[in-house]
Design a protein around this motif. Structure first.
Motif, PDB file in Angstrom:
ATOM      1  N   GLY A  36      17.941  31.622  15.442  1.00  0.00           N
ATOM      2  CA  GLY A  36      18.606  32.377  16.484  1.00  0.00           C
ATOM      3  C   GLY A  36      19.439  33.512  15.917  1.00  0.00           C
ATOM      4  O   GLY A  36      19.441  34.625  16.447  1.00  0.00           O
ATOM      5  N   LEU A  37      20.150  33.243  14.823  1.00  0.00           N
ATOM      6  CA  LEU A  37      20.953  34.277  14.170  1.00  0.00           C
ATOM      7  C   LEU A  37      20.168  34.936  13.035  1.00  0.00           C
ATOM      8  O   LEU A  37      20.056  36.153  12.979  1.00  0.00           O
ATOM      9  N   ALA A  38      19.632  34.126  12.119  1.00  0.00           N
ATOM     10  CA  ALA A  38      18.846  34.656  10.995  1.00  0.00           C
ATOM     11  C   ALA A  38      17.714  33.702  10.655  1.00  0.00           C
ATOM     12  O   ALA A  38      17.850  32.489  10.807  1.00  0.00           O
ATOM     13  N   GLY A  39      16.616  34.250  10.160  1.00  0.00           N
ATOM     14  CA  GLY A  39      15.501  33.406   9.766  1.00  0.00           C
ATOM     15  C   GLY A  39      15.883  32.457   8.643  1.00  0.00           C
ATOM     16  O   GLY A  39      15.639  31.264   8.712  1.00  0.00           O
ATOM     17  N   HIS A  40      16.500  32.994   7.601  1.00  0.00           N
ATOM     18  CA  HIS A  40      17.005  32.138   6.528  1.00  0.00           C
ATOM     19  C   HIS A  40      18.261  32.746   5.922  1.00  0.00           C
ATOM     20  O   HIS A  40      18.565  33.929   6.127  1.00  0.00           O
ATOM     21  N   SER A  41      18.982  31.921   5.184  1.00  0.00           N
ATOM     22  CA  SER A  41      20.175  32.397   4.480  1.00  0.00           C
ATOM     23  C   SER A  41      20.294  31.630   3.171  1.00  0.00           C
ATOM     24  O   SER A  41      19.743  30.538   3.029  1.00  0.00           O
ATOM     25  N   GLY A  42      21.037  32.222   2.217  1.00  0.00           N
ATOM     26  CA  GLY A  42      21.309  31.466   1.009  1.00  0.00           C
ATOM     27  C   GLY A  42      21.281  32.263  -0.273  1.00  0.00           C
ATOM     28  O   GLY A  42      20.738  33.360  -0.344  1.00  0.00           O
ATOM     29  N   GLU A  59      14.197  26.594  -6.686  1.00  0.00           N
ATOM     30  CA  GLU A  59      14.966  25.675  -5.854  1.00  0.00           C
ATOM     31  C   GLU A  59      15.298  26.344  -4.524  1.00  0.00           C
ATOM     32  O   GLU A  59      15.396  27.567  -4.445  1.00  0.00           O
ATOM     33  N   PRO A  60      15.522  25.554  -3.469  1.00  0.00           N
ATOM     34  CA  PRO A  60      15.904  26.132  -2.176  1.00  0.00           C
ATOM     35  C   PRO A  60      17.268  26.827  -2.247  1.00  0.00           C
ATOM     36  O   PRO A  60      18.154  26.415  -3.000  1.00  0.00           O
ATOM     37  N   ALA A  61      17.428  27.872  -1.462  1.00  0.00           N
ATOM     38  CA  ALA A  61      18.681  28.622  -1.414  1.00  0.00           C
ATOM     39  C   ALA A  61      19.795  27.798  -0.775  1.00  0.00           C
ATOM     40  O   ALA A  61      19.547  26.906   0.031  1.00  0.00           O
ATOM     41  N   LYS A  62      21.054  28.130  -1.129  1.00  0.00           N
ATOM     42  CA  LYS A  62      22.231  27.368  -0.688  1.00  0.00           C
ATOM     43  C   LYS A  62      23.047  28.177   0.329  1.00  0.00           C
ATOM     44  O   LYS A  62      23.303  29.367   0.112  1.00  0.00           O
ATOM     45  N   SER A  63      23.476  27.486   1.409  1.00  0.00           N
ATOM     46  CA  SER A  63      24.301  28.117   2.438  1.00  0.00           C
ATOM     47  C   SER A  63      25.352  27.152   2.945  1.00  0.00           C
ATOM     48  O   SER A  63      25.147  25.940   2.937  1.00  0.00           O
ATOM     49  N   ASP A  64      26.458  27.717   3.436  1.00  0.00           N
ATOM     50  CA  ASP A  64      27.470  26.966   4.170  1.00  0.00           C
ATOM     51  C   ASP A  64      27.555  27.554   5.572  1.00  0.00           C
ATOM     52  O   ASP A  64      27.902  28.734   5.734  1.00  0.00           O
ATOM     53  N   ILE A  65      27.225  26.743   6.573  1.00  0.00           N
ATOM     54  CA  ILE A  65      27.317  27.152   7.974  1.00  0.00           C
ATOM     55  C   ILE A  65      28.646  26.620   8.495  1.00  0.00           C
ATOM     56  O   ILE A  65      28.856  25.402   8.542  1.00  0.00           O
ATOM     57  N   PHE A 120      15.951  29.628   1.912  1.00  0.00           N
ATOM     58  CA  PHE A 120      14.609  30.063   1.537  1.00  0.00           C
ATOM     59  C   PHE A 120      14.013  29.137   0.488  1.00  0.00           C
ATOM     60  O   PHE A 120      14.639  28.810  -0.508  1.00  0.00           O
ATOM     61  N   TYR A 121      12.777  28.715   0.750  1.00  0.00           N
ATOM     62  CA  TYR A 121      11.988  27.988  -0.243  1.00  0.00           C
ATOM     63  C   TYR A 121      10.525  28.071   0.145  1.00  0.00           C
ATOM     64  O   TYR A 121      10.166  27.908   1.310  1.00  0.00           O
ATOM     65  N   SER A 122       9.669  28.332  -0.845  1.00  0.00           N
ATOM     66  CA  SER A 122       8.230  28.311  -0.646  1.00  0.00           C
ATOM     67  C   SER A 122       7.541  28.154  -1.995  1.00  0.00           C
ATOM     68  O   SER A 122       7.908  28.848  -2.954  1.00  0.00           O
ATOM     69  N   PRO A 123       6.572  27.256  -2.101  1.00  0.00           N
ATOM     70  CA  PRO A 123       5.817  27.159  -3.359  1.00  0.00           C
ATOM     71  C   PRO A 123       5.178  28.485  -3.782  1.00  0.00           C
ATOM     72  O   PRO A 123       4.972  28.721  -4.968  1.00  0.00           O
ATOM     73  N   PHE A 158      20.961  31.594  -4.774  1.00  0.00           N
ATOM     74  CA  PHE A 158      20.327  30.715  -5.743  1.00  0.00           C
ATOM     75  C   PHE A 158      21.221  30.436  -6.948  1.00  0.00           C
ATOM     76  O   PHE A 158      21.129  29.381  -7.554  1.00  0.00           O
ATOM     77  N   GLU A 159      22.071  31.387  -7.305  1.00  0.00           N
ATOM     78  CA  GLU A 159      22.883  31.231  -8.505  1.00  0.00           C
ATOM     79  C   GLU A 159      24.381  31.218  -8.209  1.00  0.00           C
ATOM     80  O   GLU A 159      25.129  30.518  -8.866  1.00  0.00           O
ATOM     81  N   ASN A 160      24.855  32.018  -7.277  1.00  0.00           N
ATOM     82  CA  ASN A 160      26.284  32.137  -7.004  1.00  0.00           C
ATOM     83  C   ASN A 160      26.718  31.122  -5.962  1.00  0.00           C
ATOM     84  O   ASN A 160      25.979  30.208  -5.614  1.00  0.00           O
ATOM     85  N   ALA A 161      27.946  31.282  -5.462  1.00  0.00           N
ATOM     86  CA  ALA A 161      28.431  30.416  -4.390  1.00  0.00           C
ATOM     87  C   ALA A 161      27.503  30.526  -3.186  1.00  0.00           C
ATOM     88  O   ALA A 161      26.899  31.579  -2.958  1.00  0.00           O
ATOM     89  N   PRO A 162      27.368  29.455  -2.400  1.00  0.00           N
ATOM     90  CA  PRO A 162      26.478  29.510  -1.229  1.00  0.00           C
ATOM     91  C   PRO A 162      26.840  30.641  -0.270  1.00  0.00           C
ATOM     92  O   PRO A 162      28.016  31.005  -0.136  1.00  0.00           O
ATOM     93  N   THR A 163      25.856  31.207   0.376  1.00  0.00           N
ATOM     94  CA  THR A 163      26.110  32.194   1.423  1.00  0.00           C
ATOM     95  C   THR A 163      26.927  31.543   2.527  1.00  0.00           C
ATOM     96  O   THR A 163      26.571  30.471   3.014  1.00  0.00           O
ATOM     97  N   LEU A 164      28.014  32.180   2.936  1.00  0.00           N
ATOM     98  CA  LEU A 164      28.859  31.685   4.016  1.00  0.00           C
ATOM     99  C   LEU A 164      28.450  32.357   5.325  1.00  0.00           C
ATOM    100  O   LEU A 164      28.527  33.586   5.446  1.00  0.00           O
ATOM    101  N   VAL A 165      27.985  31.542   6.276  1.00  0.00           N
ATOM    102  CA  VAL A 165      27.700  32.031   7.627  1.00  0.00           C
ATOM    103  C   VAL A 165      28.802  31.454   8.500  1.00  0.00           C
ATOM    104  O   VAL A 165      28.813  30.255   8.780  1.00  0.00           O
TER     105      VAL A 165
END
Length: 196
Positions: A78-84, A131-137, A120-123, A86-93
């Motif tokens: 609804g807001l974004a397809g994906h967020s996150g 690794e899958p991306a990191k987020s804080d909602i 985000f993650y896809s083979p 990979f190396e730094n602090a998680p994306t804050l939404v």
């Protein structure tokens, strides 16, 4: 208000305000309109296709939006397809609002959420992002959010992989005619290799 149409299958990164928001931040913005995409498209969101490697997205609203996709699409939000990140602090939404947003998609589409579809993650891209991306909602609200079709659907996040946290969330969804307050559609019960 804007109307956006993707014409080719398997395209990525579409939203009313920005498509592929990479390494940038959004704050105090509102989106409304329609998005149409064919089969196989991914990272489609009402406001942004993604908050990819972003530090934050704060106080943003997706209101009165209709997203219609073909089948086999993934990471729809609804807001974004994906967020996150990979190396730094998680994306804050933070303080995101989704109201009167509908997503109509095929039954084989997956990872669909009121705020984001997930990290985000896809083979296909495992060489670059193993690794899958990191987020804080945080402190987000979702109301009048409806989904038709798809799998791994949540009022906040479609698929969390254990790398997306949800805190202070208030919201619910209607998925294929049934109301639910389930914040996260699926966590780690599906092997990552089975996902697109």
């Amino acid at each position: 208000m804007a109307d956006l149409t993707l014409t080719d299958a398997n395209m990525q990164g579409a939203g009313i305000i920005v498509g592929g928001q990479e390494d940038g931040n959004l704050e105090n913005c509102t989106a409304g309109g329609t998005i149409t995409a064919p089969d196989g498209c991914y990272s489609i969101g009402g406001l942004a296709g993604c908050f990819h490697c972003s530090e934050y997205a704060k106080n943003c609203k997706a209101e009165n939006i209709k997203i219609v996709t073909g089948d086999n699409c993934w990471l729809l939000g609804g807001l974004a397809g994906h967020s996150g990140t990979f190396e730094n602090a998680p994306t804050l939404v933070e303080n995101g609002t989704v109201k009167n947003v509908s997503i109509e998609t095929g039954r084989n589409s997956e990872r669909i959420g009121g705020i984001t579809g997930g990290g985000f993650y896809s083979p296909m891209f495992k060489e670059y992002y193993p690794e899958p991306a990191k987020s804080d909602i945080s402190s987000c609200t979702v109301s009048e959010f409806t989904v038709s079709g798809g799998k791994y659907v949540g009022a906040a996040v479609g698929y969390s992989y254990g790398t997306t946290s949800v805190d202070g969330f208030d919201g619910q969804m209607t998925w294929d005619g049934s109301e639910s307050r389930e914040q996260v559609g699926t966590d780690e019960s599906v092997k990552l290799e089975e996902l697109k």
